[in-house]
Design an enzyme around this catalytic site. Structure first.
Site, PDB file in Angstrom:
ATOM      1  N   ASP A  12       1.113  -1.087   0.132  1.00 35.20           N
ATOM      2  CA  ASP A  12       0.115  -0.123  -0.025  1.00 35.20           C
ATOM      3  C   ASP A  12       0.801   1.246  -0.028  1.00 35.20           C
ATOM      4  OD1 ASP A  12      -1.891   2.120   0.286  1.00 35.20           O
ATOM      5  OD2 ASP A  12      -2.476   1.302   2.462  1.00 35.20           O
ATOM      6  N   LEU A  13       0.993   1.854  -1.230  1.00 33.92           N
ATOM      7  CA  LEU A  13       2.062   2.970  -1.192  1.00 33.92           C
ATOM      8  C   LEU A  13       1.891   4.066  -0.225  1.00 33.92           C
ATOM      9  CD1 LEU A  13       2.122   2.879  -5.188  1.00 33.92           C
ATOM     10  CD2 LEU A  13       3.614   1.349  -3.674  1.00 33.92           C
ATOM     11  N   ASP A  14       0.723   4.630  -0.083  1.00 41.00           N
ATOM     12  CA  ASP A  14       0.758   5.805   0.673  1.00 41.00           C
ATOM     13  C   ASP A  14       1.055   5.713   2.007  1.00 41.00           C
ATOM     14  OD1 ASP A  14      -0.240   7.025  -1.764  1.00 41.00           O
ATOM     15  OD2 ASP A  14      -2.125   6.746  -1.592  1.00 41.00           O
ATOM     16  N   TRP A  21      -0.400  11.151   0.576  1.00 36.72           N
ATOM     17  CA  TRP A  21      -1.371  10.215  -0.048  1.00 36.72           C
ATOM     18  C   TRP A  21      -0.995  10.880  -1.496  1.00 36.72           C
ATOM     19  CZ3 TRP A  21      -4.637  12.006   4.159  1.00 36.72           C
ATOM     20  CH2 TRP A  21      -4.649  10.819   5.188  1.00 36.72           C
TER      21      TRP A  21
END
Length: 59
Positions: A12-14, A21
């Site tokens: 989950d990148l953010d 975000w």
């Protein structure tokens, strides 16, 4: 004995790879500038957490 590595790792990148975000805190398009950094449409530098490159290299 060889260490078995996973075939796929999903992040989950953010707020996992970078402290923002991506859909609300930065503005595409992104581009690589002459010093090698990545910036958004307004010139804000996109940076990941310092540990990310090593974690990705080890994966």
């Amino acid at each position: 004995m060889a260490v078995k590595k996973p075939k796929l790792i999903v992040f989950d990148l953010d707020y996992t790879l970078w402290p923002f975000w991506v859909d609300t805190h930065v503005s595409p398009p992104f581009r690589k500038v002459s010093n090698g950094s990545i910036v958004d449409n307004y010139g804000s530098q996109i940076k990941c957490y310092p540990q990310v490159p090593d974690a990705l290299k080890k994966s």
